[in-house]
Each structure stands twice: as structure tokens, then as C-alpha cells.
Design an enzyme around this catalytic site. Structure first.
Site, mmCIF file in Angstrom:
data_model
loop_
_atom_site.group_PDB
_atom_site.id
_atom_site.type_symbol
_atom_site.label_atom_id
_atom_site.label_comp_id
_atom_site.label_asym_id
_atom_site.label_seq_id
_atom_site.Cartn_x
_atom_site.Cartn_y
_atom_site.Cartn_z
ATOM 1 N N CYS A 228 0.664 -1.255 -0.209
ATOM 2 C CA CYS A 228 0.010 0.201 -0.107
ATOM 3 C C CYS A 228 0.623 0.995 -0.382
ATOM 4 O O CYS A 228 0.734 2.230 -0.648
ATOM 5 C CB CYS A 228 -0.814 0.452 1.507
ATOM 6 S SG CYS A 228 0.481 0.140 2.885
ATOM 7 N N HIS A 483 -0.744 1.379 7.811
ATOM 8 C CA HIS A 483 -1.557 1.310 6.141
ATOM 9 C C HIS A 483 -1.858 2.689 5.394
ATOM 10 O O HIS A 483 -2.055 3.171 5.947
ATOM 11 C CB HIS A 483 -3.274 0.612 5.965
ATOM 12 C CG HIS A 483 -4.134 0.436 5.103
ATOM 13 N ND1 HIS A 483 -3.189 -0.353 3.420
ATOM 14 C CD2 HIS A 483 -5.345 1.159 4.275
ATOM 15 C CE1 HIS A 483 -3.749 0.421 1.795
ATOM 16 N NE2 HIS A 483 -4.601 0.982 2.803
#
Length: 1239
Positions: A228, A483
Site C-alpha cells: 500500500c 496502512h
């Protein structure tokens, strides 16, 4: 739910969190109709409150906090059931809510209780699919006379258009409403309080039909594990149109070859694709694709493997490395320098003397600015401007820290950094990851840090102008996991777009900016159970906002239009477009072929003759003579027709069996295939070990009726009697007949052979196949070719009626279990099924006879175990293991991460003599000046049932170690001991536990890291070191490993000494001094230190030995003490000793042993580097690539120029020599975190 759509919600009160927010004391406000969001009635003095006999009344409650709303409903008893009233709204972050109450209850509650709800009141302009995730809300109906009796409710909910309100139908029964009970206040009013803790700003609820390209005009990137961080960065770079134009414009050397391959339809080798080509492909697909883009090709061009894909790295670090690699590959092209013009700024490091006219300046370039969230003094910084001012603040050099000015001596001076120019695209990294000196660990700073949409930098550099916020890369999580996602304005006058891997949605301006400032949110809390005195000092609990901005991209206003202009790839680089389109067509063709493959299945036809070629225990990888494809929806009888045609046998005389994994015992066995079933129904599960989903196939055994020869196709009919007729196997009944795979075990040769397939009624006994001579007939060809030993007379007699007395039957139940079967019993009573595997053998001797071989024979150091039956053979094969043993000399030099301090710094060229390639670390050890015996590796056959003293005995015999005690020689003099390690002692692992009679080799194998046999490595590797004592010594003594280094930082020798742990370092130096050899050239006073991760910790002579890092570690070969002549002895008082460690240029990790060198006042960097080169003995040609770098906590990494003055004035700063790792194979695979690299 009632008719108005108000669902009931119930939940336990939330526990209080850590206090962080104090109730504000605001003046009273009049809110109509008696609703308060942030005001409160005037409060009486504390003295009045203390004298109040009824101190728990409503008026003594604190005012509402900023996330809390109070709503007073007058004349509450005048409302009818189902009649509702709403409070004015309150906004928490960008979540607007209000209290929805029913004073006389909802219709669904029958008007029996007061109902209250929190209702979302979204502002105009939000997408109809808006949702606020995980809102924690609290509703309280306050008791006017005693607020401790208030009805308190708390819960969490995802508020959306479909679920716009949430609350409780039964707060208080309406029958209890009166001023006497306290539920009604003045004017028969009800008092409600509600607060909300909003985790994050609004988002959009999307379904399976959502199409990002159609909705937003953009597509996302797939996440391939933990990528990510890469996806957020790539989206940010892609939407800088000028950067996309640069990437498109590059012509690579391979384009012509690849174009030719595409025209021919040949596949492009993805492993050979260049970084630029892969990046072009990703950007072009982001611009043209309708679905999320795959980044595997780009990751391959980085040189990444699966480990990299599942390793979370830093987005800013990837940005720096990616731009560096692109610049390297663009050198000499027309686009050379274009990335610098886009991202590169300039800053100036200066030192200005205050009392004399002397200034030192050094100009540096930057691609990003790393801004502190917490200042060097420890206080939080709130804005970009504040952090930039701290970044450029002066540092005073005075007192003991005065500056050595050339020609002026020590002078007071100020030192700092000033910006010269800012680039068109300004990358700001917020340093949210911080090393906490109290915890001695990395932590994430979630404190509030604001950034504007329009940034004025004119105060920091002349003509800097204004910048517009373009991208916000967000990190959500903590320092260990998290994330990344990005908010981007593709054009500065357009809406913000959220790019979260493959999810792409529009979002509000608040969600992109203010929501990512960080900080804390006020949580819910039941403060109604506290006394008035406690409420005066009450603080609301808070919850850290773990999602916050990590990287910011600003674009200068005067060039924003050019930077963001979307390039037309067809006009920029037609060849690139043609190549990408050809690849798209090729991928589409592969997709179609794969789809077509899903409708077919490959049939691998196996005959009984193929089974007879298999030896040993069952292996489901069965050789096949014939393969063909069929449609998955065809029937088994169609397959039977093809098989019978191939065998030239009537289809009625053939039965088919497919290889199948049983769900109960996890066995892979043949299973009957009914003729009326489809082939699709016979396909194994994807998890079956014998099934390859990338190349799906069915392994089908074709069994012909008895009387057909066991041979390759075609099969001939050759019955025992001419009148015999083939049986109709097409009428197979699974309840009445089974097919067994039958084998034979020869005890003399320890060999298992396959006799073939035998089908029989389930009511027959197993010994029938012996009585009817089937076993003898199938065994005869193996006897004729002497593949097995002849049968004893009592077994070979065909006339013997009761074969159960001379034959023994076993079933291969699983890979690790063999079960004995009774030949006299029927197939059904023995619970055998089609596909089960039987093994016949001669009757084995009784256990007491077999057990005699366990005793050690004279001269034996390890036992041998008998193999008298199939179970013994299975246990023998299960426990037999090839162990690769490496005998290491205890005096072998330290070799950490492939680095040996031998005075050689160039790349090693391993020898390939003898057909075996030498390891680089072996080549490095061969150049060491230390005297030691090189390591010897042997592969030995061992048994996992052996005890540790058996293993030691075998090693002693194999390596001719005369002083190690064995069963053959239990009392050698002098006695030495073998220390066993799972890997090289230089890897830092502790030796294996030394319990000779309790530990078996199986226990050692369990401790070893798993290595699959397919990897080409042996299942077990052991390193052995001959030592004068067992691991560990009796307290208070302890064994210390000492390694001696000369002035050139070469390891010249080593020793092991046992000392009292309560002694000092001076005692250790005194003990090891006599061990120093004259040829080592170590003279003068000695000093001791420990080097950990390339950095030294020098000890004073008074330091206690038990405080050293190596104390308590058994592996003193790795956890050792470095002893050398003290380089500071006799040093002039105006000089100071400088530590210089080695640093790998690629991974930025320290390695090897540091160098200590005196530095003279006013010495230039070039002179100091030259002395480093001479001291280390580095060749002039090799040293040209080395750089001297200063690493500071505040200033970061600074490459020092030869004409600069050498100074290490900043506290905590270090000097390092940056160069290539001597053993590059270890540079990326360190013992610690795998560094981020792009090859």
C-alpha cells in the site's frame, strides 16, 4: 424498528480512557428552545456548592464539552405518543448530529417510555452514499434532582443515509415522569445530553457494482501483500502530469527488440523488463485501463521477491530510491536531469563566526524536506511554518563547543541551514516515526500537525512564492503495522479523490485535509457517577487519531498548470503506446486461453503395468504413458470408451479409478469412477496435494479384467484356461467389490515392489490372493530378475493351504503409519476400501529377538535398528536423515554478514577449483592473518532416534577428534567437548542444549528452521565446534571470548578465558595479555570494547564484567570482546579520538569493526580520509569510491567534502565510511530488517 425507522440499540457503558481534556468554563448562553451545545447556566461559587445539601442536582453538572450537546424539552408531558422533537445540530469534526427524542415514547414502544436517538444531519453536498464509520455515541436522560440516577446509554454505529439514527426506545418509563422523581425539571422539562466520538471523516459505501473509472475517471492499484505504501506514492507521482510526461518520454534500449517480439506474438520475458519500461506500463494502464492495475511487473523490475511484497516499508524512502534509479537510467538520454528540475531544491549549510569575519558555507540539494513533529527540545510543533522555522533555526557554538575557524582558532559561531530555492514540486515528509529515548524504541507520533491548502514560503527563501496542496499520503496504524492511502487533487480546482489501493472514490475537502492533522478525539464517558468535587477536576478521556498525514506534496502556483497538465501518451511516445497495447492484446489472449482451459481437463491415463514399475512406499506421482484432453462436462463412460479403444479392450471389461484425496484420513488413493458421472465431478479439491490448479489434470487408473496381460497397450487376452471369459467390470458394484493395490516387501533386500491391482469381493479373506497363487504369479518376474531374494521353502510351496501361517499382511495407512492386517479376516471386517494399499511379506521374527540388535557392539558409537517388517522399514525411512555437518575451529575469525576483518576491502572472487564454487565468506576467511584450521563439511547418515551422545560419537569418528568422549573411548585425556549449533556460530545463535542422555536428534531437528526438500538443501545442517569445556560454567565464573585486533583493525588472533564475573575489565586485560603473540604487533596499554551492529561500546578498566553485553551469552565466539592497543595512549591533549564505522551504501546499515583515529584541530576532511585509507590499508583505486559521511540526529546524513574542516560538534552525531559491502550477497539479507532496495 418503529414506523419511523428508529432501531433499538443497547450496549455496555464505555470504560474511561486516559484523561486529556478538561471541561471548558464558558459563560452561560441562552439557546432556544432551551438547547445547549457548548454553553451552560451560570455556576455558583465552589463555597456555595460545598454548602449545598443536595450537591448532585442537575445544575451542578459541568458545561457541555465541545463534542457534547444538551437539549432541554419544556412541557414534556404535553407530547403525544409518537410525537418527536429535534435539537439544534452540533458538528464534531465534519459529522453533524442532533438529538431526536420522543417525550411520550415511540409508536413501537406503545408510549410507555421516553425514547431518544442520535440522528445524523449531514451537510449539503455529501455523496448520497455517505457513511461515518464506527461512531461511538452516548445518550443520557438527566435526572434533575440526582444526576447519579440519570439514564445513561452508549453504543457504536456506522451512520449512513439508510441508518441515519440510532438510540433507545426505553430510556425512562413515562409513568415515572414527575418533578418529584427528578425526571422533570422546571416547566416540566426533560434534559438530554448526547456526545459523539467520531473516528474518521465521511467516506462512501461502495458495492460490488461500483466502477471507479466511471464514477471518478481514475482507477487504483492492486495490493500484492503489503504494497500500500508503494501504491500511494505511485498515485501521487502519476498525478503530477509533468512526471508522467518524463516517464513516457524515455526510449529504452530494449524497445526495438521487445517491439519485434510483440509483432511476432512472442511473450515478453517479464524478468528482463527494465524499471522504466515497467513504470511506463503501470502509468499507461492507470491512464487507460478500466480496472485496477497490477504492479507485479514493476516489482520484478525492482528486483523484489515475495518477501519484499509482504514487507511494509516507508513511502518516502521508496520515493527517494525510485527517483535515484530513474535518474541513473536516464543518464545520457534527452530526459537527463528532468527529474531534478521537477523535484530538486537547494539549501545552504553555514557557520558564521560572531567575533571575527569568517564564514563557512556548503550547498546541498534535496528532493524532500523532513519536518519534525516534535522539536529537538521535546515540545510538539503545530504547523508547517513552525517546523520550518525550527529546521532553519540557528545553533550556537560556544563554550566547550566553540568552532575551530581556519586561521582564527576556536571562535563563537552560529550554525544553521537556510533554503536557497524550492522546487516546482515540493515533497514534505512529516517525521511521525520517532526514536523514543525513554522507551529505547521507535514510536509513532500522532500529535496534531496542521498544514494549509495554500502555503506561503516567501519567508524561508527569496522569491519562493505560494504553493498549493496537491497530495496527502496518509499512514494509519502504529510503528509496527499500518496502512497507507492517498488523497489527491488531480487538478487544483477539482474535488479531492481518495486512492486506497484498488478503491478510488471522491471525498470531502475535510476528509482530505483537516481529518489528517492527527491529534486526539474526545471519547464518551459516564461522568454522572462522580461527585461535584470530582467533576470540578474531571478530564474527558481521549483516543489518539492513528490516521494522519505522512507525506505532503505541494505545487508552486506559477507552474501548477504545466506540472499538472495531463500528457497524451500517443503524442509523447508512440512506440511505448504500441508496446503497451500489444502487451494488453497478449494478456487478453492469455486470459481467453485460460478461460478455455477451465472448460477442459487433462487426463493422465495410468495402466497396471505403470504401477508395477513403482518401488518403495506409496507415491501419488505416478508415471503416465498416455495423456489427452477432454471436456469437463463429458461423462466417465466417454472416457472409458477412449481408454478401451487405446487398450484395444472391450469397454465392458474395463474399470476406471481416479486419484482422489480422502477427507477423513487425508489419504491420496484411487477411487472408482461411476460411468454416469461427469468428469467435472471427479476433479480433486484445489487443496489436494496431487492436484495442480495451474495445470489441472486427472490421474486415471485403467484396470482390465483378470486374464488380460499386464503390459503396455494394447493388452492381449491370455487367460489361465482357454475356456475363461473376461468379467464385465462395467457392472462394478462398490458395495460388493473392492480394488486393492498390492505390494511385496523383501526383508533381505529391504525393498518394496508393486505387484499390481487385485479386485475381489468384500466377503473374501485377504489370504485368498495367496491361496489362488496370484501373489506368487505376480512375484515370479521379480524373482527371475533377482530384484528380490528367493522365497523360503515354506512360502514358495504352491500347495500350502494356509498361507496365513507364513505370510504377513500390512496396510500403508498414511505416509507415517503402517498398520498390520489379519490375512484370515475378510476385506469387509478389515475395513478396506477401493484404492487401499496392501503389502505382503514373510512372517517377521518375534519382537524379543529383534530387540537384541539395539545393543552397541564393541567399537560402535551409535546403535543400528533392525528392519524385520514393513513397520520397521517405515520407521527406518522416517528416521533416516542426511545431516550436513560443518566442523568449525574455535579460533576461526569472526565473520558477521560475510564480513571478515582481514585488511582486504575489494570484492571477493571465489575459487571454482574442484568443480565446487567457493563461498565469498570462505574466500574472505582465507585472506585472514589469523592462524586457524579452515572449516570442514561432511555429509553423514544419521538416525533421528539417536541420543545426543550418539551424534557426538559419530561426529568424533567422522572428523577424527581423539579427545571427544564416545562410547568406544569414554575417558580420553585431555577431554574436549563438541558444541553443536544450528548454523554458523558467527550468526549469533546460542549452542544447542548439552543434555547427552535426554536429547535425541529428532529434538535437534525440531529446533531447526524448516527447509523444504525441493529447495535443494539438506533437511538438517549442524555446525560443531570443539571446545575445552561444556556450554556454561559454574557461577560465579563465566567464559569470555576475546578477539585481538591490530592497528589496521584486522583480527589477528583469539582466546577464551574463564574469569570471575564479579571482576573488572582490567582483570580480563591482565588475563589475556600473556596470550598475545609477538607477530601480532600489539604493544602498549590495552583496552576492551564490544562491537554491536558495527558500532563500538568502549569500556573503562573499572567496568564490572557482569555488566557487559556478552555476559550471560553462551556463544562467546559471537558475543565476544575486542581487545587492541589503546590508540588514545600518548595522544596529544589537543587531539580527540574519533570513531569511524563502516556503512553499506545500498542498505545504509553499519557493518564490520569500526576504526578509531585521532583527529587534529583544524584538520581537513581530505587529510582525515587519507589517514583512514592508510590505516585500513585500502588501495587507492578502491578508496576512490568511498565517502566520509556525518550522521546527525538533527541534520541527517551529510556527505563531507575534502576541503571542509572535520567537525563532529552535534551531540549524538557519528562519522562513517560509506562504501560497497565487501560481500554484497549479505547486504540485503541482513539479520535484521530487510532494507528497501531497487536493483
Amino acid at each position: 424498528m418503529d414506523g419511523l425507522g428508529h432501531p433499538q440499540a443497547n450496549g455496555p457503558p464505555s470504560p474511561d480512557g486516559p484523561p486529556a481534556y478538561t471541561f471548558p468554563q464558558r459563560p452561560a448562553q441562552n439557546v432556544s428552545p432551551r438547547a445547549r451545545g457548548r454553553g451552560a447556566p451560570a455556576r455558583r461559587s465552589d463555597s456555595d456548592l460545598d454548602e449545598e445539601p443536595y450537591g448532585y442536582t442537575k445544575e451542578n453538572l459541568p458545561p457541555c464539552s465541545e463534542h457534547e450537546l444538551e437539549f432541554i424539552v419544556p412541557q414534556a408531558t404535553s407530547y403525544a405518543s409518537g410525537q418527536k422533537v429535534r435539537s439544534p445540530p452540533l458538528v464534531v469534526r465534519n459529522f453533524r448530529f442532533r438529538i431526536l427524542c420522543f417525550p411520550a415514547g415511540t409508536s413501537s414502544a406503545g408510549g410507555s417510555a421516553v425514547s431518544a436517538f442520535v440522528e445524523a444531519d449531514p451537510p449539503e453536498g455529501l455523496d448520497p452514499r455517505w457513511v461515518f464509520q464506527g461512531v461511538k455515541y452516548q445518550v443520557v436522560l438527566v435526572n434533575w434532582l440526582d444526576y447519579r440516577r440519570s439514564a445513561h446509554k452508549v453504543d457504536s454505529w456506522n451512520f449512513s443515509k439508510e441508518g441515519i439514527d440510532r438510540g433507545w426506545h426505553e430510556m425512562v418509563r413515562t409513568a415515572e415522569l414527575s418533578q418529584d422523581t427528578g425526571w422533570l425539571g422546571p416547566n416540566d422539562s426533560l434534559c438530554f445530553r448526547a456526545c459523539c466520538c467520531v473516528r474518521q471523516a465521511d467516506s462512501i459505501a461502495i458495492g460490488s457494482e461500483y466502477n471507479p473509472r466511471r464514477e471518478t475517471g481514475y482507477v487504483g492499484l492492486m495490493n500484492h501483500g503489503a504494497t500500500c505504501y508503494m501504491n500511494g506514492l505511485l498515485q501521487s507521482l502519476f498525478h503530477a502530469g509533468e512526471f508522467r510526461h518524463i516517464v513516457y518520454s524515455i526510449d529504452t534500449e530494449k524497445d526495438e527488440k521487445d517491439d519485434a517480439a510483440m509483432e511476432k506474438g512472442d511473450p515478453l520475458d517479464e524478468g528482463d523488463i527494465s524499471l522504466i519500461q515497467a513504470l511506463q506500463n503501470v502509468f499507461y494502464k492507470l491512464q487507460t485501463s478500466e480496472t485496477a492495475v497490477n504492479c507485479k511487473e514493476l516489482m520484478k523490475s525492482f528486483g523484489w521477491d515475495t518477501t519484499d511484497a509482504f514487507t511494509q516499508h516507508d513511502a518516502q524512502e521508496l520515493n527517494r530510491i525510485l527517483c535515484d534509479r530513474l535518474e541513473e537510467q536516464m543518464k545520457g538520454t534527452k530526459m537527463d536531469g528532468s527529474i531534478k528540475r521537477l523535484f530538486e531544491g537547494e539549501m545552504e549549510n553555514y557557520i558564521e563566526c560572531l567575533d571575527v569575519n569568517f564564514t563557512s558555507k556548503r550547498t546541498e540539494t534535496f528532493y524532500d524536506i523532513q519536518l519534525n513533529i516534535k522539536s529537538e527540545r521535546g515540545h510538539d510543533l503545530q504547523t508547517i511554518e513552525e517546523s520550518l522555522r525550527e529546521f532553519t533555526a540557528d545553533e550556537m557554538l560556544d563554550g566547550d563547543n566553540m568552532y575551530e575557524a581556519e586561521g582564527h582558532g576556536k571562535q563563537r559561531a552560529k550554525k544553521g541551514i537556510r533554503f536557497v530555492t524550492f522546487p516546482p514540486v515540493l515533497n514534505l515528509q512529516l517525521k511521525r516515526f520517532h526514536f523514543d529515548m525513554e522507551r529505547m524504541d521507535m514510536v509513532k507520533l500522532n500529535s496534531r500537525f496542521e498544514f494549509p491548502r495554500r502555503l506561503d514560503l516567501s519567508q524561508f527563501a527569496p522569491g519562493a512564492g505560494h504553493y498549493q496542496l496537491h497530495s496527502v499520503v496518509v499512514h494509519s496504524g502504529d510503528v509496527n503495522s499500518g496502512h497507507y492511502y492517498a488523497y489527491i487533487r488531480p487538478n487544483l480546482d477539482e474535488r479531492w479523490v481518495k486512492f486506497d489501493d484498488d478503491n478510488v472514490t471522491f471525498c470531502s475537502d475535510f476528509a482530505a485535509v483537516e481529518d489528517n492533522f492527527g491529534g486526539c478525539d474526545l471519547n464518551t464517558c459516564n461522568y454522572f457517577d462522580r461527585s461535584p468535587g470530582e467533576l470540578r477536576h474531571f478530564q474527558w478521556p481521549t483516543r489518539a487519531r492513528i490516521h494522519n498525514a505522512y507525506m505532503l506534496v505541494y505545487i508552486r502556483e506559477d507552474c501548477a498548470e504545466d506540472v499538472l497538465k495531463v500528457p497524451d501518451p500517443l503524442q509523447v511516445n508512440r512506440r511505448m503506446v504500441d508496446r503497451c497495447n500489444a502487451e494488453v492484446r497478449m494478456l487478453e489472449q492469455r486470459r481467453r486461453e485460460k478461460l478455455e482451459l477451465q472448460t477442459k481437463i487433462r487426463i493422465n491415463l495410468v495402466l497396471e503395468h505403470d504401477l508395477c514399475s513403482m518401488i518403495g512406499f506409496w507415491d501419488y506421482n505416478i508415471p503416465s504413458r498416455r495423456s489427452f484432453e477432454m471436456n469437463r462436462d463429458q461423462l466417465v463412460k466417454d472416457l472409458s470408451a477412449q481408454a478401451s479403444a487405446y487398450l484395444q479392450v472391450d469397454a465392458n471389461h474395463v474399470a476406471l479409478f481416479s486419484l482422489h484425496m480422502r477427507s477423513t484420513a487425508r489419504q491420496v488413493r484411487f477411487e472408482f469412477m461411476p460411468l454416469d458421472k461427469t468428469l467435472r465431478s471427479q476433479i480433486p479439491q484445489v487443496t489436494s496435494p496431487h492436484y495442480d490448479s495451474s495445470n489441472p489434470s486427472l490421474t486415471v487408473l485403467c484396470v482390465a479384467a483378470n486374464g488380460y496381460e499386464v503390459s503396455p497397450a494394447p493388452l492381449r487376452w491370455n487367460p489361465p484356461a482357454p475356456s475363461d471369459r473376461p468379467e464385465e467390470l462395467s457392472r462394478w458394484d462398490e458395495e460388493q467389490v473392492v480394488m486393492l493395490v498390492v505390494k511385496y516387501f523383501c526383508v533381505q533386500t529391504r525393498k518394496i515392489i508393486t505387484l499390481g491391482c487385485f479386485y475381489m469381493p468384500t466377503t473374501n479373506t485377504l489370504v485368498e490372493m495367496v491361496k489362488h497363487k496370484w501373489v506368487h504369479e505376480r512375484l515370479q518376474p521379480f524373482l527371475d530378475t533377482q530384484q528380490v531374494a528367493p522365497l523360503p521353502p515354506n512360502m514358495s510351496s504352491a500347495a500350502r493351504e494356509d498361507g496365513a501361517l507364513t505370510w504377513e499382511c500390512w496396510e500403508e495407512y498414511t505416509e507415517r503409519e503402517v498398520q498390520q492386517r489379519n490375512p484370515r479376516k475378510t476385506v469387509k471386517s478389515e475395513r478396506l476400501w477401493t484404492g487401499d494399499i496392501l503389502v505382503w511379506q514373510q512372517v517377521s521374527p518375534p519382537p524379543e529377538v529383534a530387540g537384541e540388535e539395539y545393543l552397541l557392539q564393541p567399537g560402535q558409537v551409535a546403535p543400528t535398528y533392525p528392519v524385520n517388517n514393513v513397520a520397521d522399514l517405515a520407521e527406518h525411512q522416517l528416521n533416516t536423515i542426511d545431516v550436513q555437518v560443518t566442523l568449525v575451529d574455535s579460533k576461526q575469525p569472526l565473520c558477521i554478514d560475510g564480513v571478515v576483518m582481514n585488511g582486504h576491502w575489494g570484492p571477493y572472487r571465489p575459487s571454482t577449483e574442484g568443480g565446487r564454487e567457493e563461498k565469498p565468506e570462505d574466500a574472505a576467511l582465507a585472506k585472514s592473518p589469523s592462524a586457524f584450521t579452515p572449516a570442514v563439511t561432511k555429509e553423514l547418515h544419521m538416525d533421528l532416534r539417536w541420543q545426543q551422545h550418539h551424534v557426538v560419537g559419530v561426529l568424533a569418528q567422522a572428523f577424527d577428534l581423539k579427545n571427544v568422549a564416545t562410547a568406544a573411548d569414554p575417558t580420553p585425556q585431555p577431554e574436549t567437548f563438541l558444541w553443536l549449533f544450528q548454523s554458523s556460530p558467527s550468526n549469533g545463535e546460542e549452542p544447542l542444549p548439552h543434555s547427552l542422555n535426554r536429547t535425541i536428534l529428532k529434538d535437534i531437528q525440531r529446533l531447526a528452521p524448516y527447509v523444504p526438500a525441493s529447495a535443494g538443501k539438506k533437511p538438517l545442517n549442524v555446525h560443531a565446534v570443539e571446545m575445552p569445556f561444556r556450554p556454561g560454567v559454574e557461577p560465579p565464573e563465566w567464559a569470555f571470548g576475546v578477539r585481538f585486533f591490530d592497528s589496521a583493525v584486522r583480527e589477528v588472533g583469539s582466546a577464551i578465558c574463564v574469569l570471575n564475573a564479579n571482576g573488572t575489565v582490567e582483570d580480563l586485560l591482565t588475563a589475556v595479555a600473556p596470550k598475545i603473540q609477538p607477530e601480532w604487533n600489539i604493544t602498549g596499554p590495552l583496552r576492551a570494547m564490544e562491537v554491536i551492529d558495527g558500532l563500538a561500546n568502549v569500556y573503562r578498566p573499572q567496568t564490572l564484567l557482569r555488566t557487559l553485553h556478552c555476559y550471560g551469552k553462551f556463544n562467546m565466539l559471537y558475543h565476544c570482546i575486542r581487545v587492541e592497543a589503546d590508540p588514545g595512549a600518548g595522544m596529544p591533549p589537543d587531539q580527540h579520538l574519533v570513531e569511524v564505522h563502516h556503512c553499506d551504501r545500498s542498505s545504509q546499515q553499519a557493518f564490520g569493526q569500526p576504526l578509531f583515529l585521532p583527529a587534529a584541530p583544524g584538520e581537513k576532511v581530505g587529510s582525515f580520509k587519507s589517514r583512514c585509507k592508510d590505516r585500513l590499508g585500502v588501495s587507492e583505486n578502491e578508496f576512490k569510491t568511498w565517502r566520509l559521511v556525518r550522521i546527525g540526529q538533527r541534520s541527517g546524513r551529510q556527505h563531507l567534502k575534502d576541503d571542509e574542516l572535520l567537525e563532529v560538534s552535534e551531540e549524538g552525531s557519528r562519522l562513517c565510511l560509506e562504501h560497497l559491502h565487501p560481500n554484497p550477497s549479505y547486504a540485503r539479507t541482513s539479520r535484521y530488517n530487510k532494507p528497501l532496495t531497487i536493483k
